[in-house]
Scaffold this motif. Sequence first.
Motif, PDB file in Angstrom:
ATOM      1  N   ASN A  70       0.821  -1.228   0.000  1.00 53.25           N
ATOM      2  CA  ASN A  70       0.000   0.000   0.000  1.00 53.25           C
ATOM      3  C   ASN A  70       0.850   1.271   0.000  1.00 53.25           C
ATOM      4  N   GLU A  72       1.793   3.563  -2.088  1.00 57.36           N
ATOM      5  CA  GLU A  72       1.325   4.819  -2.692  1.00 57.36           C
ATOM      6  C   GLU A  72       0.347   5.545  -1.772  1.00 57.36           C
ATOM      7  N   GLN A  73      -0.574   4.777  -1.217  1.00 59.30           N
ATOM      8  CA  GLN A  73      -1.588   5.344  -0.313  1.00 59.30           C
ATOM      9  C   GLN A  73      -0.929   5.913   0.948  1.00 59.30           C
ATOM     10  N   THR A  74       0.022   5.141   1.501  1.00 59.02           N
ATOM     11  CA  THR A  74       0.726   5.588   2.707  1.00 59.02           C
ATOM     12  C   THR A  74       1.517   6.862   2.439  1.00 59.02           C
ATOM     13  N   ALA A  76       0.957   9.110   0.203  1.00 63.17           N
ATOM     14  CA  ALA A  76       0.035  10.236   0.004  1.00 63.17           C
ATOM     15  C   ALA A  76      -0.384  10.833   1.348  1.00 63.17           C
ATOM     16  N   THR A  77      -0.660   9.958   2.317  1.00 66.67           N
ATOM     17  CA  THR A  77      -1.050  10.434   3.655  1.00 66.67           C
ATOM     18  C   THR A  77       0.113  11.142   4.339  1.00 66.67           C
ATOM     19  N   SER A  80       0.656  14.564   2.885  1.00 67.37           N
ATOM     20  CA  SER A  80      -0.382  15.538   3.252  1.00 67.37           C
ATOM     21  C   SER A  80      -0.060  16.260   4.553  1.00 67.37           C
TER      22      SER A  80
END
Length: 253
Positions: A70, A72-74, A76-77, A80
């Motif tokens: 995961n 990419e998702q991590t 991105a967070t 942010s």
Amino acid sequence: MIDTHAHIYASEFDNDREQVVQRALAQGIDTILLPNIDLDSIEPMLAAEAAYPQVCRSMMGLHPCYVDANVEQTLATIYSWFSKHSFIAVGEIGIDLYWDKTYKAEQEHAFITQLNWAKEMQLPVVIHTRDSIQETLALLEKEQDGSLRGVFHCFGGSVEEAKAINDLGFHLGLGGVSTFKNGGMDKVIPQLDMNSVILETDCPYLAPVPHRGKRNEPAYTQLVAHRIAELRELTIEQVDQITTMNAKALFKI
């Protein structure tokens, strides 16, 4: 004196964090830098920084041991958070091939992505390498455009590796390993460029002698400084002055 790498937000300190900070201050360690590791560490890290705003400064990054499918998702967070809070560095990031090589490609992708964040935000990077120093150097060499700066934390490598790191414009973080009798650092430290050395503990891990095998803490930064002073035939005050100046310049604190 500055502990440039400490996880005092970890659960190992939940019962006595206040005392740990006070012991550090009593030893003259007045600044403690906190590297992030994953999504779960963000909240406790920021809580520690908020509790000790005069002492603690936090970083933001994804540690290679927490990279998985995961990624990419991590990322991105993690990214942010840079728009929500002021961080002193991108870290800790890097490559770790000691435990598991399953996500080697994802680790490399995460490392390069975060190096590019550092360029974008003009922040230093704090690099974790384990069984991966040549791979890390090769990736860093490709990405170094003259704007990247940072530290290879927990350095325990050779004089040649230290020179390769310095040649790329990076510092060396020396911690508890520097005090280990079988660590080989007694041969390396006398040959290092002191203008690139900063101090760290990586607590709660890698406690210096005579506390090896026990929980590490920021107060023990001075034990690392003493060992460097001994090996370099300097006074503890000289080591403090040099490494503090290096850390302040690198992290702009």
